[in-house]
Motif scaffolding. Structure first.
Motif, PDB file in Angstrom:
ATOM      1  N   VAL A 179      68.257   0.684  27.113  1.00 44.26           N
ATOM      2  CA  VAL A 179      66.872   0.711  26.643  1.00 44.26           C
ATOM      3  C   VAL A 179      65.974   1.208  27.770  1.00 44.26           C
ATOM      4  N   ARG A 180      65.181   2.252  27.489  1.00 49.40           N
ATOM      5  CA  ARG A 180      64.323   2.846  28.518  1.00 49.40           C
ATOM      6  C   ARG A 180      62.998   3.306  27.933  1.00 49.40           C
ATOM      7  N   GLY A 181      61.984   3.362  28.790  1.00 44.73           N
ATOM      8  CA  GLY A 181      60.696   3.915  28.416  1.00 44.73           C
ATOM      9  C   GLY A 181      60.352   5.085  29.308  1.00 44.73           C
ATOM     10  N   TYR A 182      59.977   6.230  28.717  1.00 39.44           N
ATOM     11  CA  TYR A 182      59.763   7.452  29.473  1.00 39.44           C
ATOM     12  C   TYR A 182      58.312   7.928  29.488  1.00 39.44           C
ATOM     13  N   SER A 183      57.395   7.132  28.947  1.00 41.29           N
ATOM     14  CA  SER A 183      55.985   7.521  28.935  1.00 41.29           C
ATOM     15  C   SER A 183      55.835   8.897  28.295  1.00 41.29           C
ATOM     16  N   GLU A 184      55.104   9.796  28.957  1.00 38.33           N
ATOM     17  CA  GLU A 184      54.836  11.119  28.391  1.00 38.33           C
ATOM     18  C   GLU A 184      55.891  12.160  28.760  1.00 38.33           C
ATOM     19  N   ASP A 185      56.923  11.741  29.508  1.00 40.83           N
ATOM     20  CA  ASP A 185      57.979  12.679  29.884  1.00 40.83           C
ATOM     21  C   ASP A 185      58.730  13.172  28.651  1.00 40.83           C
ATOM     22  N   TYR A 186      59.253  14.382  28.731  1.00 38.60           N
ATOM     23  CA  TYR A 186      60.096  14.985  27.705  1.00 38.60           C
ATOM     24  C   TYR A 186      59.402  15.113  26.349  1.00 38.60           C
ATOM     25  N   PRO A 187      58.231  15.730  26.293  1.00 36.69           N
ATOM     26  CA  PRO A 187      57.584  15.946  24.986  1.00 36.69           C
ATOM     27  C   PRO A 187      58.400  16.913  24.146  1.00 36.69           C
ATOM     28  N   ILE A 188      58.349  16.735  22.828  1.00 40.98           N
ATOM     29  CA  ILE A 188      59.043  17.641  21.919  1.00 40.98           C
ATOM     30  C   ILE A 188      58.048  18.515  21.160  1.00 40.98           C
ATOM     31  N   ALA A 189      56.753  18.312  21.426  1.00 42.00           N
ATOM     32  CA  ALA A 189      55.706  19.093  20.771  1.00 42.00           C
ATOM     33  C   ALA A 189      54.541  19.256  21.740  1.00 42.00           C
ATOM     34  N   ASP A 190      53.554  20.050  21.326  1.00 38.97           N
ATOM     35  CA  ASP A 190      52.399  20.362  22.168  1.00 38.97           C
ATOM     36  C   ASP A 190      51.419  19.187  22.186  1.00 38.97           C
ATOM     37  N   ASN A 191      51.161  18.648  23.368  1.00 40.78           N
ATOM     38  CA  ASN A 191      50.234  17.520  23.496  1.00 40.78           C
ATOM     39  C   ASN A 191      48.769  17.919  23.363  1.00 40.78           C
ATOM     40  N   SER A 192      48.492  19.200  23.228  1.00 40.22           N
ATOM     41  CA  SER A 192      47.098  19.634  23.122  1.00 40.22           C
ATOM     42  C   SER A 192      46.538  19.462  21.707  1.00 40.22           C
ATOM     43  N   THR A 193      47.395  19.129  20.740  1.00 43.18           N
ATOM     44  CA  THR A 193      46.945  18.888  19.369  1.00 43.18           C
ATOM     45  C   THR A 193      47.361  17.490  18.933  1.00 43.18           C
ATOM     46  N   GLU A 194      46.622  16.926  17.998  1.00 43.22           N
ATOM     47  CA  GLU A 194      46.960  15.597  17.498  1.00 43.22           C
ATOM     48  C   GLU A 194      48.290  15.621  16.768  1.00 43.22           C
ATOM     49  N   GLU A 195      48.568  16.694  16.067  1.00 38.74           N
ATOM     50  CA  GLU A 195      49.845  16.811  15.369  1.00 38.74           C
ATOM     51  C   GLU A 195      51.013  16.765  16.359  1.00 38.74           C
ATOM     52  N   GLY A 196      50.845  17.469  17.489  1.00 42.93           N
ATOM     53  CA  GLY A 196      51.882  17.460  18.507  1.00 42.93           C
ATOM     54  C   GLY A 196      52.005  16.104  19.176  1.00 42.93           C
ATOM     55  N   ARG A 197      50.870  15.485  19.488  1.00 41.28           N
ATOM     56  CA  ARG A 197      50.908  14.168  20.132  1.00 41.28           C
ATOM     57  C   ARG A 197      51.581  13.135  19.227  1.00 41.28           C
ATOM     58  N   LYS A 198      51.356  13.262  17.928  1.00 39.75           N
ATOM     59  CA  LYS A 198      51.960  12.326  16.971  1.00 39.75           C
ATOM     60  C   LYS A 198      53.482  12.417  17.015  1.00 39.75           C
ATOM     61  N   LYS A 199      54.004  13.636  17.153  1.00 42.51           N
ATOM     62  CA  LYS A 199      55.455  13.812  17.235  1.00 42.51           C
ATOM     63  C   LYS A 199      56.008  13.264  18.541  1.00 42.51           C
ATOM     64  N   ASN A 200      55.216  13.360  19.605  1.00 46.63           N
ATOM     65  CA  ASN A 200      55.682  12.886  20.911  1.00 46.63           C
ATOM     66  C   ASN A 200      55.698  11.368  21.004  1.00 46.63           C
ATOM     67  N   ARG A 201      54.861  10.694  20.224  1.00 49.57           N
ATOM     68  CA  ARG A 201      54.871   9.228  20.210  1.00 49.57           C
ATOM     69  C   ARG A 201      56.016   8.788  19.303  1.00 49.57           C
ATOM     70  N   ARG A 202      57.135   8.417  19.908  1.00 52.01           N
ATOM     71  CA  ARG A 202      58.340   8.178  19.122  1.00 52.01           C
ATOM     72  C   ARG A 202      59.292   7.227  19.839  1.00 52.01           C
ATOM     73  N   VAL A 203      60.252   6.721  19.066  1.00 51.04           N
ATOM     74  CA  VAL A 203      61.382   5.974  19.617  1.00 51.04           C
ATOM     75  C   VAL A 203      62.646   6.642  19.101  1.00 51.04           C
ATOM     76  N   GLU A 204      63.560   6.933  20.009  1.00 52.29           N
ATOM     77  CA  GLU A 204      64.815   7.591  19.644  1.00 52.29           C
ATOM     78  C   GLU A 204      65.987   6.620  19.783  1.00 52.29           C
ATOM     79  N   ILE A 205      66.838   6.603  18.769  1.00 52.81           N
ATOM     80  CA  ILE A 205      68.030   5.771  18.762  1.00 52.81           C
ATOM     81  C   ILE A 205      69.230   6.707  18.692  1.00 52.81           C
ATOM     82  N   THR A 206      70.097   6.645  19.696  1.00 55.61           N
ATOM     83  CA  THR A 206      71.257   7.542  19.771  1.00 55.61           C
ATOM     84  C   THR A 206      72.531   6.746  19.884  1.00 55.61           C
TER      85      THR A 206
END
Length: 212
Positions: A179-206
């Motif tokens: 279990v780890r927290g990475y803050s804003e590291d490793y974005p998968i979308a553009d943080n300059s838009t709300e749509e992109g920021r929404k995608k970056n706010r996530r939890v990944e289960i692998t």
């Protein structure tokens, strides 16, 4: 039987394309605890079309006595995302990664799971049981709003909440959670838009695929 020989330059070009594809689409391996990976599983950039190659280029010819590398089977990822983008599934021959947007799990700036979140997480836990996985990674991420330190704390707290809910469903007593927290590291979308920021706010289960 007639055997057709391909020119060495064409063979070299094929090898170069395969090597580039392997670099872009290669499977992600596990990382030791306490070591920050270059990119968490499931967050690698998508592959792009290979650069056009001139098969007649002298630089692509195999030197005298040289041989081609053995062929490799590439672990290509299949990605499925629901219409709202709230949940994304990335599957390879080796592993399954489920990414859940923070908005479907938590209220704003909170790490307390919403009432609707439990069912989503429990469904993932049931699949972990079916795959007989013994190691599960739960990684939290935020957008770039606010301080990095706050994002790191919040992303870890959210990952902890998801892991705790998973632990109620996963039946294997020998499973290990990373279990780890990475803050804003490793974005998968553009943080300059709300749509992109929404995608970056996530939890990944692998978790690895098994024989289940």
């Amino acid at each position: 039987m007639t055997t057709t020989r391909r020119p060495a330059a064409a063979l070299a070009a094929s090898a170069l394309v395969l090597a580039g594809a392997a670099h872009l689409l290669g499977a992600t391996s596990a990382h030791a605890d306490g070591v920050k990976p270059s990119a968490p599983p499931g967050t690698e950039p998508s592959a792009s079309a290979p650069v056009p190659i001139d098969s007649n280029s002298p630089g692509l010819k195999i030197p005298q006595g040289g041989t081609l590398a053995p062929p490799k089977v590439l672990d290509i990822a299949e990605v499925v995302e629901d219409l709202g983008g709230e949940q994304r599934r990335q599957e390879t021959n080796q592993s399954v990664m489920m990414a859940l947007q923070a908005e479907v799990l938590f209220t704003e700036n909170s790490s307390v799971l919403s009432s609707q979140a439990a069912a989503r997480i429990q469904a993932i836990g049931q699949e972990i049981n079916q795959q007989k996985a013994t190691r599960v990674r739960v990684f939290g991420f935020t957008d770039d709003q606010g301080s990095y330190e706050h994002g790191q704390e919040l992303s870890k707290q959210r990952a902890d909440s998801v892991q705790a809910e998973l632990a109620r469903t996963v039946t294997n007593p020998n499973v290990t959670f990373d279990v780890r927290g990475y803050s804003e590291d490793y974005p998968i979308a553009d943080n300059s838009t709300e749509e992109g920021r929404k995608k970056n706010r996530r939890v990944e289960i692998t978790f690895p695929r098994g024989a289940g």
